[in-house]
Design a protein around this motif. Structure first.
Motif, PDB file in Angstrom:
ATOM      1  N   VAL A  64       0.625  -0.819   0.139  1.00  0.00           N
ATOM      2  CA  VAL A  64       0.211   0.369   0.177  1.00  0.00           C
ATOM      3  C   VAL A  64       1.323   1.120   0.316  1.00  0.00           C
ATOM      4  O   VAL A  64       1.605   1.241   0.879  1.00  0.00           O
ATOM      5  N   PHE A  65       0.685   1.641  -1.162  1.00  0.00           N
ATOM      6  CA  PHE A  65       1.274   3.495  -1.302  1.00  0.00           C
ATOM      7  C   PHE A  65       0.687   4.571  -0.572  1.00  0.00           C
ATOM      8  O   PHE A  65      -0.532   4.372  -0.924  1.00  0.00           O
ATOM      9  N   MET A  66       0.989   5.531   0.171  1.00  0.00           N
ATOM     10  CA  MET A  66       1.290   6.705   0.430  1.00  0.00           C
ATOM     11  C   MET A  66       1.959   8.197  -0.354  1.00  0.00           C
ATOM     12  O   MET A  66       3.475   7.424   0.357  1.00  0.00           O
ATOM     13  N   VAL A  67       1.302   8.496  -0.910  1.00  0.00           N
ATOM     14  CA  VAL A  67       2.327  10.152  -1.144  1.00  0.00           C
ATOM     15  C   VAL A  67       2.198  11.225  -0.716  1.00  0.00           C
ATOM     16  O   VAL A  67       0.351  11.439  -1.064  1.00  0.00           O
ATOM     17  N   SER A  68       3.133  11.864   0.484  1.00  0.00           N
ATOM     18  CA  SER A  68       2.156  13.503   0.549  1.00  0.00           C
ATOM     19  C   SER A  68       1.401  14.232  -0.935  1.00  0.00           C
ATOM     20  O   SER A  68       1.957  14.015  -1.754  1.00  0.00           O
ATOM     21  N   ALA A  72       6.870  15.084  -2.417  1.00  0.00           N
ATOM     22  CA  ALA A  72       8.718  14.669  -1.934  1.00  0.00           C
ATOM     23  C   ALA A  72       8.516  13.677  -1.023  1.00  0.00           C
ATOM     24  O   ALA A  72       9.792  13.157  -0.569  1.00  0.00           O
ATOM     25  N   HIS A  73       7.396  13.590   0.106  1.00  0.00           N
ATOM     26  CA  HIS A  73       7.691  11.862   0.598  1.00  0.00           C
ATOM     27  C   HIS A  73       6.203  10.907   0.148  1.00  0.00           C
ATOM     28  O   HIS A  73       5.089  11.556   0.007  1.00  0.00           O
ATOM     29  N   GLY A  74       7.073   9.809   0.817  1.00  0.00           N
ATOM     30  CA  GLY A  74       6.019   8.652  -0.034  1.00  0.00           C
ATOM     31  C   GLY A  74       6.449   7.361   1.465  1.00  0.00           C
ATOM     32  O   GLY A  74       6.799   7.823   1.986  1.00  0.00           O
ATOM     33  N   SER A  75       5.321   6.317   1.226  1.00  0.00           N
ATOM     34  CA  SER A  75       6.111   5.894   2.354  1.00  0.00           C
ATOM     35  C   SER A  75       4.697   4.038   1.542  1.00  0.00           C
ATOM     36  O   SER A  75       4.241   4.327   0.745  1.00  0.00           O
ATOM     37  N   ALA A  76       5.267   2.916   2.133  1.00  0.00           N
ATOM     38  CA  ALA A  76       4.927   1.389   1.870  1.00  0.00           C
ATOM     39  C   ALA A  76       4.670   0.622   3.066  1.00  0.00           C
ATOM     40  O   ALA A  76       5.511   0.709   3.891  1.00  0.00           O
ATOM     41  N   GLU A  77       3.575  -0.117   2.825  1.00  0.00           N
ATOM     42  CA  GLU A  77       3.511  -0.795   3.840  1.00  0.00           C
ATOM     43  C   GLU A  77       3.100  -1.728   3.539  1.00  0.00           C
ATOM     44  O   GLU A  77       2.296  -2.103   2.172  1.00  0.00           O
ATOM     45  N   PHE A  78       3.259  -3.160   3.389  1.00  0.00           N
ATOM     46  CA  PHE A  78       3.607  -4.447   3.153  1.00  0.00           C
ATOM     47  C   PHE A  78       3.734  -4.950   3.725  1.00  0.00           C
ATOM     48  O   PHE A  78       4.419  -5.445   4.882  1.00  0.00           O
ATOM     49  N   LYS A  79       3.476  -6.820   3.140  1.00  0.00           N
ATOM     50  CA  LYS A  79       3.755  -7.920   4.107  1.00  0.00           C
ATOM     51  C   LYS A  79       5.115  -8.861   3.512  1.00  0.00           C
ATOM     52  O   LYS A  79       5.368  -8.485   1.560  1.00  0.00           O
ATOM     53  N   LEU A  80       5.989  -9.025   4.263  1.00  0.00           N
ATOM     54  CA  LEU A  80       7.758  -9.196   3.125  1.00  0.00           C
ATOM     55  C   LEU A  80       6.976 -10.966   3.444  1.00  0.00           C
ATOM     56  O   LEU A  80       7.933 -11.229   4.823  1.00  0.00           O
ATOM     57  N   THR A  81       7.178 -12.021   3.025  1.00  0.00           N
ATOM     58  CA  THR A  81       7.277 -13.119   3.328  1.00  0.00           C
ATOM     59  C   THR A  81       8.763 -13.269   2.152  1.00  0.00           C
ATOM     60  O   THR A  81       9.509 -12.470   1.247  1.00  0.00           O
ATOM     61  N   LEU A 101       7.196 -10.790   7.532  1.00  0.00           N
ATOM     62  CA  LEU A 101       6.961  -9.637   8.175  1.00  0.00           C
ATOM     63  C   LEU A 101       6.298  -9.029   7.967  1.00  0.00           C
ATOM     64  O   LEU A 101       5.978  -8.946   6.585  1.00  0.00           O
ATOM     65  N   ARG A 102       5.809  -7.915   8.762  1.00  0.00           N
ATOM     66  CA  ARG A 102       4.845  -6.351   7.848  1.00  0.00           C
ATOM     67  C   ARG A 102       6.281  -5.512   7.902  1.00  0.00           C
ATOM     68  O   ARG A 102       6.756  -5.288   8.846  1.00  0.00           O
ATOM     69  N   VAL A 103       6.001  -4.625   6.992  1.00  0.00           N
ATOM     70  CA  VAL A 103       7.318  -4.037   6.679  1.00  0.00           C
ATOM     71  C   VAL A 103       6.573  -2.283   6.968  1.00  0.00           C
ATOM     72  O   VAL A 103       5.715  -2.039   5.863  1.00  0.00           O
ATOM     73  N   GLY A 104       6.946  -1.619   7.319  1.00  0.00           N
ATOM     74  CA  GLY A 104       6.755  -0.217   6.829  1.00  0.00           C
ATOM     75  C   GLY A 104       8.688   0.558   6.171  1.00  0.00           C
ATOM     76  O   GLY A 104       9.036   0.526   6.656  1.00  0.00           O
ATOM     77  N   ALA A 105       8.001   1.867   4.674  1.00  0.00           N
ATOM     78  CA  ALA A 105       9.638   1.910   4.183  1.00  0.00           C
ATOM     79  C   ALA A 105       8.934   3.873   4.466  1.00  0.00           C
ATOM     80  O   ALA A 105       7.397   3.845   3.631  1.00  0.00           O
ATOM     81  N   PHE A 106       9.510   4.148   4.115  1.00  0.00           N
ATOM     82  CA  PHE A 106       9.382   5.450   3.812  1.00  0.00           C
ATOM     83  C   PHE A 106      10.752   6.671   2.721  1.00  0.00           C
ATOM     84  O   PHE A 106      11.671   5.911   3.143  1.00  0.00           O
ATOM     85  N   PHE A 107       9.830   7.238   2.067  1.00  0.00           N
ATOM     86  CA  PHE A 107      10.658   7.906   1.255  1.00  0.00           C
ATOM     87  C   PHE A 107      10.989   9.418   0.530  1.00  0.00           C
ATOM     88  O   PHE A 107       9.676   9.774   0.777  1.00  0.00           O
ATOM     89  N   ALA A 115      14.975   9.316  -3.147  1.00  0.00           N
ATOM     90  CA  ALA A 115      16.445   9.612  -2.846  1.00  0.00           C
ATOM     91  C   ALA A 115      16.558   9.707  -1.481  1.00  0.00           C
ATOM     92  O   ALA A 115      17.676   9.508  -0.772  1.00  0.00           O
ATOM     93  N   ARG A 116      15.502   8.560  -0.726  1.00  0.00           N
ATOM     94  CA  ARG A 116      15.758   8.223   0.427  1.00  0.00           C
ATOM     95  C   ARG A 116      15.054   7.078   0.698  1.00  0.00           C
ATOM     96  O   ARG A 116      13.796   7.094   0.303  1.00  0.00           O
ATOM     97  N   VAL A 117      15.085   5.463   0.809  1.00  0.00           N
ATOM     98  CA  VAL A 117      14.748   5.001   1.719  1.00  0.00           C
ATOM     99  C   VAL A 117      14.967   4.644   3.058  1.00  0.00           C
ATOM    100  O   VAL A 117      16.316   4.260   3.548  1.00  0.00           O
ATOM    101  N   SER A 118      13.600   4.371   3.620  1.00  0.00           N
ATOM    102  CA  SER A 118      14.229   4.468   4.882  1.00  0.00           C
ATOM    103  C   SER A 118      12.898   3.017   5.823  1.00  0.00           C
ATOM    104  O   SER A 118      11.982   2.914   5.600  1.00  0.00           O
ATOM    105  N   ASN A 119      13.743   1.904   6.126  1.00  0.00           N
ATOM    106  CA  ASN A 119      12.774   0.756   6.388  1.00  0.00           C
ATOM    107  C   ASN A 119      12.753   0.006   7.572  1.00  0.00           C
ATOM    108  O   ASN A 119      13.821   0.488   8.153  1.00  0.00           O
ATOM    109  N   HIS A 120      11.388   0.071   7.896  1.00  0.00           N
ATOM    110  CA  HIS A 120      11.479  -1.062   8.728  1.00  0.00           C
ATOM    111  C   HIS A 120      10.588  -1.821   9.641  1.00  0.00           C
ATOM    112  O   HIS A 120       9.606  -1.388   9.170  1.00  0.00           O
ATOM    113  N   TYR A 121      10.863  -3.217  10.770  1.00  0.00           N
ATOM    114  CA  TYR A 121      10.343  -3.614  10.760  1.00  0.00           C
ATOM    115  C   TYR A 121      11.277  -4.630  11.516  1.00  0.00           C
ATOM    116  O   TYR A 121      11.820  -3.753  12.224  1.00  0.00           O
TER     117      TYR A 121
END
Length: 131
Positions: A64-68, A72-81, A101-107, A115-121
């Motif tokens: 699921v993608f979200m963009v400001s 300028a900014h975005g995020s993604a939430e997803f299941k990572l298998t 895993l459930r993962v959140g990523a910010f861009f 320009a930036r990828v920040s992954n969190h799990y």
């Protein structure tokens, strides 16, 4: 544009297409992993890709993608298998364990690139699945 860029980024990831994934990145991309040191630049990101491809086979499921509003900014939430293929440093021994895993990523986006990828799990969740 940015949501389409994220779709391209994750489609390349799922296809194992390193070149296509790197093509979505700004030359000085900042990569902030959930654990470990941040890295800067496409070459460093490519080295990370190589390491991850050797140790893990992963797929992004139902992103699921979200963009400001300003794009300028975005995020993604997803299941990572994934499957743990080769022991990664001092982590538990790899024996082909599967995980999810459930993962959140910010861009951040600049000039039509990521320009930036920040992954969190949750590392403890992953450890519990592979130990």
């Amino acid at each position: 544009m940015s949501a389409a860029l994220l779709e391209t980024y994750y489609s390349a990831f799922n296809a194992g297409d390193k070149a296509a994934m790197l093509a979505t990145l700004a030359p000085d991309v900042l990569h902030e992993p959930s654990q470990g040191q941040a890295r800067v630049g496409i070459a460093a990101f490519g080295d990370f890709w190589d390491h991850m491809a050797r140790c893990y086979r992963e797929a992004v499921v139902d992103p699921v993608f979200m963009v400001s509003a300003d794009g300028a900014h975005g995020s993604a939430e997803f299941k990572l298998t994934g499957t743990y293929l080769e022991t990664d440093g001092d982590l538990p021994a790899a024996r082909g364990q599967d995980y999810a895993l459930r993962v959140g990523a910010f861009f951040d986006f600049a000039d039509g690139k990521i320009a930036r990828v920040s992954n969190h799990y949750n590392l403890n969740d992953w450890l519990g699945q592979v130990e």
